[in-house]
Design an enzyme around this catalytic site. Structure first.
Site, PDB file in Angstrom:
ATOM      1  N   HIS A 184       0.796  -1.227   0.000  1.00 46.99           N
ATOM      2  CA  HIS A 184       0.000   0.000   0.000  1.00 46.99           C
ATOM      3  C   HIS A 184       0.832   1.283   0.000  1.00 46.99           C
ATOM      4  O   HIS A 184       0.288   2.366  -0.101  1.00 46.99           O
ATOM      5  CB  HIS A 184      -0.965   0.033   1.186  1.00 46.99           C
ATOM      6  CG  HIS A 184      -0.282   0.382   2.482  1.00 46.99           C
ATOM      7  ND1 HIS A 184       0.472  -0.512   3.186  1.00 46.99           N
ATOM      8  CD2 HIS A 184      -0.238   1.547   3.179  1.00 46.99           C
ATOM      9  CE1 HIS A 184       0.954   0.080   4.265  1.00 46.99           C
ATOM     10  NE2 HIS A 184       0.542   1.333   4.292  1.00 46.99           N
TER      11      HIS A 184
HETATM   12  C1  UD1 Z   1      -2.206   5.703   5.875  1.00 43.43           C
HETATM   13  C2  UD1 Z   1      -0.896   6.165   6.532  1.00 43.43           C
HETATM   14  C3  UD1 Z   1       0.155   5.058   6.410  1.00 43.43           C
HETATM   15  C4  UD1 Z   1      -0.363   3.747   6.959  1.00 43.43           C
HETATM   16  C5  UD1 Z   1      -1.674   3.409   6.246  1.00 43.43           C
HETATM   17  C6  UD1 Z   1      -2.283   2.117   6.738  1.00 43.43           C
HETATM   18  C7  UD1 Z   1      -0.377   8.573   6.431  1.00 43.43           C
HETATM   19  C8  UD1 Z   1       0.488   9.580   5.804  1.00 43.43           C
HETATM   20  N1  UD1 Z   1      -0.345   7.335   5.883  1.00 43.43           N
HETATM   21  O1  UD1 Z   1      -1.959   5.519   4.504  1.00 43.43           O
HETATM   22  O2  UD1 Z   1       1.300   5.429   7.151  1.00 43.43           O
HETATM   23  O3  UD1 Z   1       0.585   2.735   6.745  1.00 43.43           O
HETATM   24  O4  UD1 Z   1      -2.598   4.486   6.486  1.00 43.43           O
HETATM   25  O5  UD1 Z   1      -3.448   1.847   6.054  1.00 43.43           O
HETATM   26  O6  UD1 Z   1      -1.056   8.866   7.388  1.00 43.43           O
HETATM   27  N2  UD1 Z   1      -9.447   4.876   1.816  1.00 43.43           N
HETATM   28  C9  UD1 Z   1     -10.669   4.242   1.841  1.00 43.43           C
HETATM   29  N3  UD1 Z   1     -11.222   3.981   3.067  1.00 43.43           N
HETATM   30  C10 UD1 Z   1     -10.627   4.309   4.245  1.00 43.43           C
HETATM   31  C11 UD1 Z   1      -9.384   4.969   4.196  1.00 43.43           C
HETATM   32  C12 UD1 Z   1      -8.807   5.224   2.980  1.00 43.43           C
HETATM   33  O7  UD1 Z   1     -11.237   3.921   0.812  1.00 43.43           O
HETATM   34  O8  UD1 Z   1     -11.190   4.035   5.320  1.00 43.43           O
HETATM   35  C13 UD1 Z   1      -8.812   5.130   0.509  1.00 43.43           C
HETATM   36  C14 UD1 Z   1      -9.070   6.517  -0.020  1.00 43.43           C
HETATM   37  O9  UD1 Z   1      -9.162   6.452  -1.399  1.00 43.43           O
HETATM   38  C15 UD1 Z   1      -7.808   7.265   0.345  1.00 43.43           C
HETATM   39  C16 UD1 Z   1      -6.761   6.155   0.224  1.00 43.43           C
HETATM   40  O10 UD1 Z   1      -7.421   4.964   0.635  1.00 43.43           O
HETATM   41  O11 UD1 Z   1      -7.575   8.342  -0.460  1.00 43.43           O
HETATM   42  C17 UD1 Z   1      -5.538   6.344   1.062  1.00 43.43           C
HETATM   43  O12 UD1 Z   1      -5.891   6.587   2.428  1.00 43.43           O
HETATM   44  P1  UD1 Z   1      -4.973   7.569   3.326  1.00 43.43           P
HETATM   45  O13 UD1 Z   1      -5.508   7.606   4.721  1.00 43.43           O
HETATM   46  O14 UD1 Z   1      -4.765   8.861   2.619  1.00 43.43           O
HETATM   47  O15 UD1 Z   1      -3.568   6.884   3.332  1.00 43.43           O
HETATM   48  P2  UD1 Z   1      -3.146   5.359   3.449  1.00 43.43           P
HETATM   49  O16 UD1 Z   1      -2.545   4.951   2.174  1.00 43.43           O
HETATM   50  O17 UD1 Z   1      -4.233   4.523   4.016  1.00 43.43           O
END
Ligand code: UD1
Length: 373
Positions: free
Chosen positions: A208
């Site tokens: 991820h």
């Molecule tokens: C975040 C953390 C990362 C951690 C990871 C675990 C930061 C900078 N990054 O990254 O360190 O390893 O979480 O998962 O804080 N999304 C959903 N549903 C959710 C959450 C996210 O669909 O409940 C999707 C959205 O499209 C979003 C993308 O996942 O834009 C990324 O989510 P985001 O919280 O921005 O970062 P992670 O890649 O999850």
């Protein structure tokens, strides 16, 4: 004059939940500390958030800031604005943050600027790669924390190099491992394996990190690697929402879906995911926490990253860093399959009692950190 200090424990994203759970449990036994959970809403899907609260027995959040997904600046800013606005309602004597996600730095910064002491759990980890958003979050959070709780010995060396007073640093162990220790009897790979109708040996995959999945060429190489390796040993791949989106955007989802021995799943509950880790021949990942969980369980971990902020998992554990060399991944899988891969041991203080040590130190430190209470 109150004798109870209120600790606001910040949980925002999936990897925070397993770090907060044992701290809330230990706080519930304290006579002088009261813990409340503040959920920032950085992760919000049921499968990325609610499921973990239920399974891990984390109390209902006192408040959910409901920030959701956005760019880094917008997400961090939104957490800061909403957390600051809620401070009168929360009225914490100390804000406790865990890990390295955007919620960690955002809440630490708000608290510190309001003169509220901050404790950072999992302090001092460094990948020395400032391209990683988490590395920025780690360095800045540590700089403004009053109490720094570390998971491994290398962390204190990093903090000393950055000028942090050793008196603020406490080597307490690993709360993520507290959770694993506590949940061990409940781990169950059964439902996930039944869903993909698998009863053979398998490797488990997670990807991820933006450096792997946001770069189309790298994502394409990873997709090719998974299809090829699944012909040697079946692979189970619970796909993170970020990765699923990128695979769709780059037209790669289909090629993975049609590979007969590559089994795609959605994000899994804790007991199922760790159940799979425990039953797997190896884990191929770019996660941070999984490097630690595999080391503790003695399962080979192949980390597809150029750096790790958790060096003890390589030095004494079962982890190997593979960089961006997918040939190295192939060779490492060969060594696991032919039985020549290294075995590891458990790092010091990863004994299931970290949260108790943290709470003991908080109880001693709070009267001096908040003399006005
Ligand atoms: C975040 C953390 C990362 C951690 C990871 C675990 C930061 C900078 N990054 O990254 O360190 O390893 O979480 O998962 O804080 N999304 C959903 N549903 C959710 C959450 C996210 O669909 O409940 C999707 C959205 O499209 C979003 C993308 O996942 O834009 C990324 O989510 P985001 O919280 O921005 O970062 P992670 O890649 O999850």
């Amino acid at each position: 004059m109150s004798s109870t200090f209120r600790i606001a424990c910040i949980a925002g994203a999936r990897p925070n939940f397993m770090k907060i759970a044992p701290i809330m449990r230990a706080l519930a036994h304290s006579k002088v500390l009261e813990g409340v959970v503040i959920h920032t809403g950085q992760h919000y899907d049921k499968a990325m958030s609610d499921t973990f609260f239920g399974e891990l027995g984390i109390p209902e959040p006192f408040l959910n800031l409901g920030v959701g997904s956005a760019t880094h600046g917008r997400q961090t800013g939104q957490i800061m604005i909403t957390f600051e606005e809620a401070m009168d309602t929360i009225a914490p004597d100390l804000v406790l943050v865990v890990g390295d996600v955007n919620s960690t730095i955002a809440c630490a910064l708000v608290a510190k600027k309001l003169g509220i002491p901050v404790a950072h759990v999992e302090a001092g980890l460094r990948s020395f790669d400032r391209q990683m958003p988490e590395e920025i979050n780690r360095v800045l959070t540590d700089q403004i924390s009053d109490l720094l709780f570390t998971t491994e010995e290398a962390a204190a060396v990093n903090l000393a190099r950055e000028g942090i007073d050793a008196a603020q640093v406490h080597f307490t162990g690993n709360t993520m491992i507290d959770t694993l220790h506590h949940m061990l009897p409940k781990l169950d790979a059964g439902p996930a394996l039944a869903e993909v109708s698998l009863d053979a040996e398998f490797g488990l995959v997670t990807f991820h990190r933006p450096s792997n999945v946001d770069e189309p060429a790298t994502l394409g190489q990873i997709a090719e690697l998974l299809v090829a390796e699944s012909q040697r040993i079946p692979l189970v791949f619970p796909v993170h929402p970020r990765t699923r989106n990128r695979l769709h955007e780059n037209g790669l989802w289909k090629s993975l879906q049609v590979a007969p021995d590559l089994h795609l799943l959605g994000p899994l509950p804790y007991t199922q995911f760790l159940g799979l880790v425990q039953k797997s021949r190896f884990v191929l990942t770019d996660s941070g926490g999984i490097q630690e969980e595999t080391t503790w369980l003695g399962i080979p971990c192949l980390t597809q990253r150029t750096s790790t902020e958790r060096p003890c998992t390589v030095d004494v554990g079962t982890n190997t860093l593979l960089g961006e060399d997918f040939g190295a991944t192939h060779r490492a899988i060969s060594s696991i399959l032919d039985g020549t891969y290294k075995s590891g041991s458990r790092p010091s203080k990863w004994d299931g009692r970290c949260a108790e040590r943290i709470v003991e130190i908080l109880e001693q430190a709070l009267p001096d950190l908040c003399p006005q209470v």
